[in-house]
Design an enzyme around this catalytic site. Structure first.
Site, PDB file in Angstrom:
ATOM      1  CD  GLU A  57      -2.393  -1.435   2.707  1.00 54.36           C
ATOM      2  OE1 GLU A  57      -3.530  -1.900   2.772  1.00 54.36           O
ATOM      3  OE2 GLU A  57      -1.699  -1.194   3.701  1.00 54.36           O
ATOM      4  CG  ASP A 232      -4.525  -4.167   8.289  1.00 55.76           C
ATOM      5  OD1 ASP A 232      -4.759  -5.243   7.716  1.00 55.76           O
ATOM      6  OD2 ASP A 232      -3.396  -3.859   8.713  1.00 55.76           O
TER       7      ASP A 232
HETATM    8  P1  NAD Z   1       2.555 -10.618  13.258  1.00 55.06           P
HETATM    9  O1  NAD Z   1       2.434 -11.581  12.132  1.00 55.06           O
HETATM   10  O2  NAD Z   1       3.903 -10.297  13.792  1.00 55.06           O
HETATM   11  O3  NAD Z   1       1.648 -11.115  14.493  1.00 55.06           O
HETATM   12  C1  NAD Z   1       0.337 -11.570  14.336  1.00 55.06           C
HETATM   13  C2  NAD Z   1       0.077 -12.655  15.361  1.00 55.06           C
HETATM   14  O4  NAD Z   1      -1.308 -13.052  15.271  1.00 55.06           O
HETATM   15  C3  NAD Z   1       0.903 -13.924  15.127  1.00 55.06           C
HETATM   16  O5  NAD Z   1       1.701 -14.206  16.272  1.00 55.06           O
HETATM   17  C4  NAD Z   1      -0.144 -15.016  14.887  1.00 55.06           C
HETATM   18  O6  NAD Z   1       0.230 -16.265  15.396  1.00 55.06           O
HETATM   19  C5  NAD Z   1      -1.353 -14.424  15.606  1.00 55.06           C
HETATM   20  N1  NAD Z   1      -2.647 -14.974  15.187  1.00 55.06           N
HETATM   21  C6  NAD Z   1      -3.078 -15.241  13.927  1.00 55.06           C
HETATM   22  N2  NAD Z   1      -4.345 -15.754  13.981  1.00 55.06           N
HETATM   23  C7  NAD Z   1      -4.700 -15.783  15.289  1.00 55.06           C
HETATM   24  C8  NAD Z   1      -5.868 -16.186  15.988  1.00 55.06           C
HETATM   25  N3  NAD Z   1      -6.915 -16.658  15.329  1.00 55.06           N
HETATM   26  N4  NAD Z   1      -5.906 -16.062  17.336  1.00 55.06           N
HETATM   27  C9  NAD Z   1      -4.828 -15.571  18.037  1.00 55.06           C
HETATM   28  N5  NAD Z   1      -3.674 -15.197  17.422  1.00 55.06           N
HETATM   29  C10 NAD Z   1      -3.611 -15.295  16.068  1.00 55.06           C
HETATM   30  O7  NAD Z   1       1.819  -9.283  12.771  1.00 55.06           O
HETATM   31  P2  NAD Z   1       1.874  -7.838  13.443  1.00 55.06           P
HETATM   32  O8  NAD Z   1       2.920  -7.004  12.816  1.00 55.06           O
HETATM   33  O9  NAD Z   1       1.848  -7.977  14.931  1.00 55.06           O
HETATM   34  O10 NAD Z   1       0.478  -7.251  12.937  1.00 55.06           O
HETATM   35  C11 NAD Z   1      -0.739  -7.757  13.456  1.00 55.06           C
HETATM   36  C12 NAD Z   1      -1.883  -7.255  12.590  1.00 55.06           C
HETATM   37  O11 NAD Z   1      -2.021  -5.846  12.750  1.00 55.06           O
HETATM   38  C13 NAD Z   1      -1.663  -7.495  11.097  1.00 55.06           C
HETATM   39  O12 NAD Z   1      -2.890  -7.935  10.537  1.00 55.06           O
HETATM   40  C14 NAD Z   1      -1.293  -6.127  10.550  1.00 55.06           C
HETATM   41  O13 NAD Z   1      -1.660  -5.978   9.206  1.00 55.06           O
HETATM   42  C15 NAD Z   1      -2.109  -5.241  11.470  1.00 55.06           C
HETATM   43  N6  NAD Z   1      -1.593  -3.880  11.629  1.00 55.06           N
HETATM   44  C16 NAD Z   1      -2.494  -2.876  11.659  1.00 55.06           C
HETATM   45  C17 NAD Z   1      -2.065  -1.580  11.845  1.00 55.06           C
HETATM   46  C18 NAD Z   1      -3.067  -0.466  11.942  1.00 55.06           C
HETATM   47  O14 NAD Z   1      -2.692   0.689  11.876  1.00 55.06           O
HETATM   48  N7  NAD Z   1      -4.324  -0.773  12.136  1.00 55.06           N
HETATM   49  C19 NAD Z   1      -0.703  -1.298  11.951  1.00 55.06           C
HETATM   50  C20 NAD Z   1       0.211  -2.348  11.949  1.00 55.06           C
HETATM   51  C21 NAD Z   1      -0.249  -3.659  11.786  1.00 55.06           C
END
Ligand code: NAD
Length: 343
Positions: A57, A232
């Site tokens: 993005e 997101d």
């Molecule tokens: P990451 O991959 O480091 O961590 C995500 C975690 O979620 C993993 O440890 C995974 O095992 C766990 N997970 C997946 N499915 C699950 C479930 N059903 N139950 C419990 N745990 C589960 O990713 P991250 O960098 O920590 O990002 C997390 C999310 O936040 C991503 O989807 C990312 O796109 C989003 N994000 C959003 C923003 C925002 O501004 N809203 C900013 C950054 C990241």
């Protein structure tokens, strides 16, 4: 014309020098200032390119004086390949000349600005006596969310769950100093349902490119605040849509959130409130202790603008980074050919 460059190690140094809580506070202060002058910004939903594995993005925003954009990806399968799910960098430029002032890493910065934004929202949406937070998804964003809620919202107790036990073990290890200092208690849980039980705030930060329902409607108790940041992009959500029907939903920028947020499930005229209006006193936040509030966070370009302008100032104050010649230094700005062929 030289551009300051901050790489990942520079950001790590800044974080260590100031401490994560002080850096979160700096970014939160800039976020508040910028949300309060929302109408001065030129805004558009981000431009997304999707593939089966994830999304890339581009997120631009400008206020007439400065322009910022972020490049960011979201690839939930990346950790299995040894890469982060989210990677980012961005540029802050001078609008009057178009000169790029700062080129910065934004992977670490995204975690900081997302956590600061979540905390800012919770300050006006969670119950003032909220002290316990469930943290579902213990990956890269998790510690930053935990610290922002501890430092800026007053959370003292975390109930944590991840489908990957190693992620939870990593979180416990990283937050141990705050537990030792008596500032946090952390309870690892065996399921989302267990973590949510008795929590005042529920943060979902999971990564899965699907319409997941990490939170079932039956788990939500009156008075909870949900901070849903993992859903997101189109086709990627975390909440049972029935939760939204019975809650007050707050978003960053409605035109983008309707495409990407939890509310992508809802009719186009589903009522939401933009966070800036609550911060500016133009719309109510929480109005009743039993109300369920949802911050349906997707991440908006303004948050990166606030972070980039904070980094630009801190980098100068702390003499971090290096100056790059991204733009040719020509004696005659019309003689690009001569510069290219000169010595
Ligand atoms: P990451 O991959 O480091 O961590 C995500 C975690 O979620 C993993 O440890 C995974 O095992 C766990 N997970 C997946 N499915 C699950 C479930 N059903 N139950 C419990 N745990 C589960 O990713 P991250 O960098 O920590 O990002 C997390 C999310 O936040 C991503 O989807 C990312 O796109 C989003 N994000 C959003 C923003 C925002 O501004 N809203 C900013 C950054 C990241």
């Amino acid at each position: 014309m030289l551009t300051r460059h901050l790489d990942a190690d520079d950001l790590r140094q800044l974080l260590r020098r100031l401490g994560p809580e002080a850096l979160l506070r700096e970014i939160a202060a800039a976020l508040r200032e910028d949300f309060l002058r929302w109408e001065q910004f030129d805004k558009i939903p981000r431009c997304a390119s999707h593939c089966r594995q994830g999304v890339i993005e581009l997120m631009p925003v400008a206020d007439g004086e400065r322009h910022a954009f972020k490049y960011v990806n979201g690839h939930p399968g990346n950790p299995a390949l040894g890469l982060p799910t989210v990677m980012a960098f961005g540029v802050l430029s001078d609008m009057a000349t178009g000169a790029p002032l700062l080129l910065s890493e934004l992977t670490l910065t995204t975690a900081l600005r997302t956590a600061a934004t979540s905390a800012l929202a919770a300050q006006v949406l969670a119950r003032p006596d909220a002290r316990t937070m469930a943290l579902i998804g213990n990956g890269a964003q998790a510690e930053f969310q935990a610290l922002a809620f501890m430092s800026l919202v007053g959370v003292r107790r975390l109930r944590v769950y991840d489908t990957d036990r190693r992620a939870t073990a990593k979180l416990l290890r990283n937050l141990q100093p705050y537990v030792d200092a008596g500032r946090l208690s952390i309870e690892p849980c065996a399921s989302t349902a267990e973590a949510v039980q008795g929590s005042d705030i529920v943060t979902t930060a999971t990564a899965d490119k699907s319409h997941a329902a990490i939170l079932a409607a039956g788990l939500i108790a009156p008075g909870m605040h949900l901070n849903a940041l993992g859903g997101d992009c189109p086709g990627k959500t975390e909440l049972d849509p029935r939760i939204l029907q019975h809650a007050h939903v707050f978003v960053e920028y409605a035109p983008q959130s309707r495409l990407e947020g939890e509310i992508q499930h809802m009719p186009h005229d589903f009522e939401v409130t933009e966070l800036w209006r609550v911060l500016a006193g133009q719309a109510p936040g929480r109005t009743h202790p039993d109300q369920v509030t949802v911050f349906d966070s997707v991440g908006f370009a303004l948050e990166d603008f606030s972070a980039l302008r904070t980094l630009e100032r801190l980098a100068r104050e702390h003499e971090l980074g290096r100056l790059l010649s991204l733009v040719p230094a020509m004696a005659d700005p019309k003689d690009l050919w001569g510069w290219a062929h000169g010595g």
